[in-house]
Scaffold this active site. Structure first.
Site, PDB file in Angstrom:
ATOM      1  N   ALA A  98      51.714-124.491  -2.879  1.00 34.15           N
ATOM      2  CA  ALA A  98      50.699-123.548  -2.388  1.00 34.15           C
ATOM      3  C   ALA A  98      49.290-124.125  -2.245  1.00 34.15           C
ATOM      4  CB  ALA A  98      50.668-122.261  -3.212  1.00 34.15           C
ATOM      5  N   ALA A  99      49.134-125.451  -2.374  1.00 34.43           N
ATOM      6  CA  ALA A  99      47.802-126.038  -2.158  1.00 34.43           C
ATOM      7  C   ALA A  99      47.354-125.771  -0.718  1.00 34.43           C
ATOM      8  CB  ALA A  99      47.821-127.537  -2.431  1.00 34.43           C
ATOM      9  N   GLY A 100      48.274-125.971   0.213  1.00 38.13           N
ATOM     10  CA  GLY A 100      47.952-125.728   1.626  1.00 38.13           C
ATOM     11  C   GLY A 100      47.634-124.260   1.888  1.00 38.13           C
ATOM     12  N   ASP A 101      48.350-123.364   1.223  1.00 34.24           N
ATOM     13  CA  ASP A 101      48.091-121.926   1.390  1.00 34.24           C
ATOM     14  C   ASP A 101      46.725-121.560   0.824  1.00 34.24           C
ATOM     15  OD1 ASP A 101      50.554-121.565   2.593  1.00 34.24           O
ATOM     16  OD2 ASP A 101      51.558-121.012   0.726  1.00 34.24           O
TER      17      ASP A 101
HETATM   18  P1  ADP Z   1      50.314-128.641   1.772  1.00 32.68           P
HETATM   19  O1  ADP Z   1      50.399-127.910   0.466  1.00 32.68           O
HETATM   20  O2  ADP Z   1      50.436-127.741   2.953  1.00 32.68           O
HETATM   21  O3  ADP Z   1      51.172-129.857   1.866  1.00 32.68           O
HETATM   22  P2  ADP Z   1      48.080-130.386   1.185  1.00 32.68           P
HETATM   23  O4  ADP Z   1      48.940-131.021   0.157  1.00 32.68           O
HETATM   24  O5  ADP Z   1      47.530-131.240   2.255  1.00 32.68           O
HETATM   25  O6  ADP Z   1      48.785-129.142   1.861  1.00 32.68           O
HETATM   26  O7  ADP Z   1      46.868-129.679   0.391  1.00 32.68           O
HETATM   27  C1  ADP Z   1      45.850-128.951   1.024  1.00 32.68           C
HETATM   28  C2  ADP Z   1      44.489-129.396   0.504  1.00 32.68           C
HETATM   29  O8  ADP Z   1      44.409-129.121  -0.908  1.00 32.68           O
HETATM   30  C3  ADP Z   1      44.217-130.894   0.643  1.00 32.68           C
HETATM   31  O9  ADP Z   1      43.664-131.220   1.897  1.00 32.68           O
HETATM   32  C4  ADP Z   1      43.228-131.131  -0.481  1.00 32.68           C
HETATM   33  O10 ADP Z   1      41.924-130.752  -0.089  1.00 32.68           O
HETATM   34  C5  ADP Z   1      43.730-130.180  -1.566  1.00 32.68           C
HETATM   35  N1  ADP Z   1      44.682-130.893  -2.442  1.00 32.68           N
HETATM   36  C6  ADP Z   1      46.042-130.899  -2.365  1.00 32.68           C
HETATM   37  N2  ADP Z   1      46.589-131.702  -3.308  1.00 32.68           N
HETATM   38  C7  ADP Z   1      45.546-132.201  -4.009  1.00 32.68           C
HETATM   39  C8  ADP Z   1      45.429-133.094  -5.144  1.00 32.68           C
HETATM   40  N3  ADP Z   1      46.504-133.629  -5.725  1.00 32.68           N
HETATM   41  N4  ADP Z   1      44.172-133.385  -5.590  1.00 32.68           N
HETATM   42  C9  ADP Z   1      43.071-132.862  -5.013  1.00 32.68           C
HETATM   43  N5  ADP Z   1      43.117-132.027  -3.958  1.00 32.68           N
HETATM   44  C10 ADP Z   1      44.333-131.692  -3.460  1.00 32.68           C
END
Ligand code: ADP
Length: 326
Positions: free
Chosen positions: A266-269
């Site tokens: 859910a980081a992307g969400d």
């Molecule tokens: P998804 O969950 O769709 O694969 P990402 O992994 O690219 O999306 O995460 C979305 C955003 O969240 C990233 O561009 C970044 O800004 C932040 N993010 C994700 N993972 C990390 C991490 N391990 N450390 C710091 N920021 C993160």
């Protein structure tokens, strides 16, 4: 001064802007396993959890937790999972009058297996999400009024997203498309009216054939994506950060906040919901990317999907802490 930059005075008038999410909701069945079973094999899970998710659901809650009035257009089954999802949206202050209950299909399900190395494999049974028909957008058309941002993903039928996007475009309201899960091709008609296209690395690779490993490869991929039609391209790159190419060909490069990530679900969400929320209030891309990347980073510091989505106060506290360190 740093926070003043993130929260600069409103450029537009004070009319309240809202967010309309058209998307999926699902019950997540999370199985922790020592390894993935091979064909024909039966294995025993070491742990099992039920959670709430679906990209639409997560992004709506992320936006609402950033304090912006958020409306959800979606479809659930008349079952316990549907009830739980609706209650959770209401508990998160998301407006649910356009959340429909299907009498033919159950609520969407996602079967997620997680191995000890943190890799996950997901099988989705879309169910009611696949039955979110364009007619339901027409039925919800009364909420497409005033100033709003339309936030879309790819877990519900594309013709429904297109119907919603055409309304937003005709009313000159911004459209955000998070092309997830990955698709090889998207309708030109839709891409040409998207204002913000927000793929992650793997979605970018599937759409462009370019492997995104750093800001240089992201730049090449972003140029290719831009040639498909969307005005602004924002490629999220996990712990690397974000690469954006704006409508007027400005590059925005944002390295990721350093956090101790324990679960990247859910980081992307979190990013998409927070970006929509911030942009809806301030109409400025760079501060919205900064705010959203902080939201994405914070989401990785907690387990689960909905449970990991940060509130505005947590994002501001973190940004303030970072500003002091700077
Ligand atoms: P998804 O969950 O769709 O694969 P990402 O992994 O690219 O999306 O995460 C979305 C955003 O969240 C990233 O561009 C970044 O800004 C932040 N993010 C994700 N993972 C990390 C991490 N391990 N450390 C710091 N920021 C993160």
């Amino acid at each position: 001064a740093y926070l003043a930059y993130i929260f600069q005075p409103k450029i537009m008038d004070n009319t309240q802007t809202k967010i309309i999410v058209v998307g999926s909701l699902s019950q997540d069945m999370v199985l922790c396993v020592n390894y993935l079973p091979t064909p024909g094999e039966t294995i025993i899970a070491s742990d099992f959890k039920i959670g709430l998710g679906g990209k639409g659901n997560n992004q709506a809650i992320a936006a609402s937790r950033s304090g912006v009035s958020t409306y959800f257009i979606g479809n659930i089954g008349s079952d316990e999972a549907g009830k739980l999802l609706k209650q959770s949206l209401i508990a998160n202050c998301v407006h649910t009058e356009c959340l429909y209950t299907d009498s033919n299909y159950g609520t969407g399900l996602a079967f997620i297996t997680i191995t000890p190395d943190g890799n996950n494999s997901i099988i989705i049974a879309p169910q009611a999400n696949n039955n979110l028909k364009p007619e339901l957008i027409e039925k919800s058309s009364y909420i497409f009024s005033g100033r709003y941002i339309l936030l879309l993903q790819l877990e519900t039928p594309i013709e429904t997203s297109l119907t919603a996007a055409k309304i937003a475009f005709s009313q000159k309201q911004p459209i955000i498309l998070n092309p997830a899960p990955a698709a090889k091709q998207l309708p030109k008609e839709l891409l040409e009216i998207v204002d913000f296209f927000i793929p992650n690395q793997s979605e970018t690779q599937i759409l462009t054939g370019i492997e995104v490993t750093d800001f240089n490869s992201a730049k090449i991929a972003a140029q290719k994506l831009k040639s498909l039609g969307p005005k602004n391209i924002i490629i999220t790159m996990g712990d690397i950060g974000v690469y954006a190419l704006t409508d007027d060909n400005q590059e925005i490069i944002k390295t990721a906040y350093k956090v101790s990530a324990i679960d990247t679900v859910a980081a992307g969400d979190a990013f998409c919901g927070a970006f929509a929320a911030h942009y809806s209030q301030y109409n400025s891309i760079e501060p919205a990317i900064d705010y959203a990347s902080c939201a994405g980073a914070l989401a990785t510091t907690k387990t689960g999907a909905v449970d990991s989505l940060p509130y505005k106060s947590e994002i501001l506290d973190y940004l303030e802490k970072m500003a002091k360190i700077k």
